[in-house]
Design a protein around this motif. Structure first.
Motif: not given
Length: 147
Positions: A111, A121, A123, A134, A136
């Motif tokens: 990102e 990020h 997923r 999710l 991060k």
């Protein structure tokens, strides 16, 4: 291009070369059966199938396995530029439970990339596209070149 490599084969990218080097020594990812399908600058996609030995006491995919797979994709993505990077902070939100036999896809995307910090990020989805988690991650980029 490497002079010993046939002209018809493309030279490996930095991301691919880093992936190969990291996988040689990553016995935990091998134990989990993680298959890295694609890497590129700031990107990684991997898959695995949920085995019976990956389940928690309720018969669902153990959160630690989900976290480990996400952390692995994060590692490949943040190291893909050829500078050794280490996780500073990571968080995960669990959305749904994986089940035995599920084919899980884990996709990490960069990102933001600065001189010393990268943000990613990740997923985690099942074969039906249902979001399972999710993740991060914030990575510190050292000055050590990997290759």
């Amino acid at each position: 291009m490497n002079p010993s490599q046939p002209a018809s084969l493309p030279a490996p990218t930095t991301a691919q070369a880093v992936k190969e080097l990291m996988l040689q020594h990553d016995t935990y990812s091998q134990f989990l059966g993680l298959e890295v399908e694609e890497v590129g600058p700031g990107y990684c996609r991997l898959r695995f199938t949920v085995r019976p030995d990956m389940l928690n006491g309720f018969g669902a995919l153990h959160g630690g396995v989900t976290f480990s797979a996400a952390d692995t994709a994060f590692a490949f993505a943040c190291n893909s530029h050829g500078r050794q990077s280490v996780g500073l902070t990571v968080t995960i939100d669990y959305l749904e439970a994986g089940r035995p036999g599920d084919v899980i896809t884990v996709e990490a995307r960069e990102e933001s990339l600065k001189h010393k910090i990268g943000v990613y990020h990740v997923r985690v989805t099942n074969q039906g596209g249902v979001g399972l988690a999710l993740f991060k991650g914030t990575a510190y980029r050292t000055s050590n070149e990997i290759l």
